[in-house]
Design an enzyme around this catalytic site. Sequence first.
Site, PDB file in Angstrom:
ATOM      1  N   GLU A 149      -3.429  20.794 -17.983  1.00 31.38           N
ATOM      2  CA  GLU A 149      -3.189  20.237 -19.318  1.00 31.38           C
ATOM      3  C   GLU A 149      -2.904  21.376 -20.298  1.00 31.38           C
ATOM      4  OE1 GLU A 149      -2.452  18.482 -22.595  1.00 31.38           O
ATOM      5  OE2 GLU A 149      -2.772  17.237 -20.817  1.00 31.38           O
ATOM      6  N   GLN A 157      -5.583   7.758 -29.146  1.00 30.77           N
ATOM      7  CA  GLN A 157      -4.376   7.173 -29.708  1.00 30.77           C
ATOM      8  C   GLN A 157      -4.534   5.718 -30.146  1.00 30.77           C
ATOM      9  OE1 GLN A 157      -0.778   8.186 -27.440  1.00 30.77           O
ATOM     10  NE2 GLN A 157      -1.851   9.978 -26.640  1.00 30.77           N
ATOM     11  N   CYS A 275       1.312   0.366 -25.960  1.00 37.07           N
ATOM     12  CA  CYS A 275       0.756  -0.786 -26.667  1.00 37.07           C
ATOM     13  C   CYS A 275       1.840  -1.575 -27.391  1.00 37.07           C
ATOM     14  CB  CYS A 275      -0.335  -0.391 -27.645  1.00 37.07           C
ATOM     15  SG  CYS A 275      -1.140  -1.849 -28.343  1.00 37.07           S
ATOM     16  N   ASP A 411       0.392   5.861 -18.588  1.00 32.19           N
ATOM     17  CA  ASP A 411       1.722   5.535 -19.093  1.00 32.19           C
ATOM     18  C   ASP A 411       2.854   6.006 -18.179  1.00 32.19           C
ATOM     19  OD1 ASP A 411       0.461   4.439 -21.260  1.00 32.19           O
ATOM     20  OD2 ASP A 411       0.838   6.135 -22.603  1.00 32.19           O
ATOM     21  N   LYS A 419       1.394  -0.752 -21.149  1.00 34.11           N
ATOM     22  CA  LYS A 419       0.944   0.639 -21.185  1.00 34.11           C
ATOM     23  C   LYS A 419      -0.082   0.803 -22.307  1.00 34.11           C
ATOM     24  CE  LYS A 419       5.141   2.532 -19.101  1.00 34.11           C
ATOM     25  NZ  LYS A 419       4.504   2.863 -17.821  1.00 34.11           N
ATOM     26  N   THR A 420      -1.351   0.639 -21.958  1.00 34.02           N
ATOM     27  CA  THR A 420      -2.435   0.708 -22.930  1.00 34.02           C
ATOM     28  C   THR A 420      -3.573   1.546 -22.372  1.00 34.02           C
ATOM     29  OG1 THR A 420      -3.603  -1.245 -22.084  1.00 34.02           O
ATOM     30  CG2 THR A 420      -1.873  -1.628 -23.734  1.00 34.02           C
ATOM     31  N   ALA A 421      -4.462   1.995 -23.254  1.00 33.41           N
ATOM     32  CA  ALA A 421      -5.653   2.735 -22.815  1.00 33.41           C
ATOM     33  C   ALA A 421      -6.532   1.843 -21.948  1.00 33.41           C
ATOM     34  CB  ALA A 421      -6.426   3.244 -24.026  1.00 33.41           C
ATOM     35  N   ALA A 422      -6.552   0.554 -22.250  1.00 36.92           N
ATOM     36  CA  ALA A 422      -7.346  -0.381 -21.453  1.00 36.92           C
ATOM     37  C   ALA A 422      -6.823  -0.446 -20.018  1.00 36.92           C
ATOM     38  CB  ALA A 422      -7.321  -1.768 -22.081  1.00 36.92           C
ATOM     39  N   CYS A 454      -4.339  -5.549 -25.464  1.00 38.81           N
ATOM     40  CA  CYS A 454      -3.723  -5.157 -26.726  1.00 38.81           C
ATOM     41  C   CYS A 454      -4.404  -5.914 -27.857  1.00 38.81           C
ATOM     42  CB  CYS A 454      -2.229  -5.449 -26.698  1.00 38.81           C
ATOM     43  SG  CYS A 454      -1.355  -4.743 -28.110  1.00 38.81           S
TER      44      CYS A 454
END
Length: 525
Positions: A149, A157, A275, A411, A419-422, A454
């Site tokens: 990274e 985000q 999202c 993602d 495409k979400t953090a969840a 979302c």
Amino acid sequence: MNIKALTPALSVSPQVHPADMAEIVASGLRSIICNRPDGEERGQPAAAEIAAAAKAHGLDFAHVPVVSGQVGAGDAAAMARALAALPAPVLAYCRSGARSAEVAQLAATLGEGAITRYEIVVIGGGSAGIAAAASILRRRPDVSLAIVEPSETHYYQPGFTMVGGGIFSAEATRRSVEELVPAQAVWIRGAAASFDPGANQVTLADGRVLAYGVLVVSPGLKLDWDAIPGLAAALGANGVTSNYRYDLAPYTDRLVRRFRGGRALFTQPGMPIKCAGAPQKAMYLACHRWEGEGVLGGAEVQFHTATPTLFGVADYVPALESYIARYGIDLHLESRLVSIDGTTKTALFEQRRGDILRRVEERFDMIHVVPPQVAPDFIAASPLAAASGFVAVDEMTLRHPDYANIFALGDVAATTNAKTAAAARKQAPVVALNALAALDGAAPVAAYTGYGSCPLTVEAGRIVLAEFGYGGKLMPTFPKWLIDGTRPSRLSWLLKEKLLPPLYWHAMLRGREWLAAPAVIDPQR
């Protein structure tokens, strides 16, 4: 200073002092390794003192103490690990520079595997990468794992919309990567550049090569600001903003607070994007604030989305349409932003009306723009890419179809889920289980069902909690009597505002899989 280059990636020198840092930086060096034990001679600066000076000048530092005349295999291995983890080029120093050269040479003779090989290499230290690494290490703490990274800062985000809505502070959405990387993992500060899956190797942008037993790919996607002519130059001034950037979300808040009437435009590009509800959330929060301040009546609000429907899952559309009507929003479907001029405050849209494609110019007083989003260039150009440019994977196991020891999540994965953090939270344990199975030479054991969430913030205090999987199948977490996700809910707002941030920081990124247990693959299938 007497700096001697051994290779393009490594130089050596005699004792370094804090006053030398500016010269070291000017030489193009990025990291320092101290090979002297503390207290070796009177007046010698302590390693901690050099580390502090290095950090103040943006240099990375490692202490690999080696006793003069006693360089051994353990020292060489420690030196090899430090050289693999630090950004190149590196300056190693001792009393004269000779000891550093000796231990570096011995490290090189150990061979590529000893220097660069990890059982698991994770590309990307964002939400998906750190969550997957944490889940892996909770299951097998002794596995050798490296996270590649380049960024020093990690962002929450999903909180950017709340920053733009004046609910969160920007600072609450950021942490240092260093404090989030699992203690058992090696953080390699660098960027991946290319893959050689046949040789099980990754080459970094600075030339370092890492070998792996299993590769996990999760560098996120690319916000393509340059895809819309004029946008990159216009951002942050003349009423042009976007919650998709940390530094611009506070500008969204300022624009909305100062708005007293006029024309406000909100845009959404075609899929995929992070999202799918975020472009609308920015608009609803702005309209709700203007409604409360009595200025909504003097506003002309337009929503231009390149998609043919307001939201991709039909069950949630009626609730959203009710807010479109309530706020008097002029909805334009299949309307794509193609250019913007911040100085004249005009935006050009390409709109499809049946078989007719037309271009329409709109004036604005403020505009919230969401950029097109694509796979990172080094992914799209790699042998891992699907036709879309994202990493090809089996949608259930998240394993690459051609390389059984490569997985992707978040993602960057070429899956059809939102495409979400969840989604990343649910994918992380699946990848953890399947990556460890691959490391052991076994078949995948866990499946991802496409879950994504979302939270559609339709007003400050109420959210339509969209939760769905592959094919738009509704996948509610809570019983309908508690939270009906198709209707605005106060409880969903409390979940978004109060519960999800600590769940993110203290559970998801720590490998604690609350409400994220993966589906198990039936071995009889």
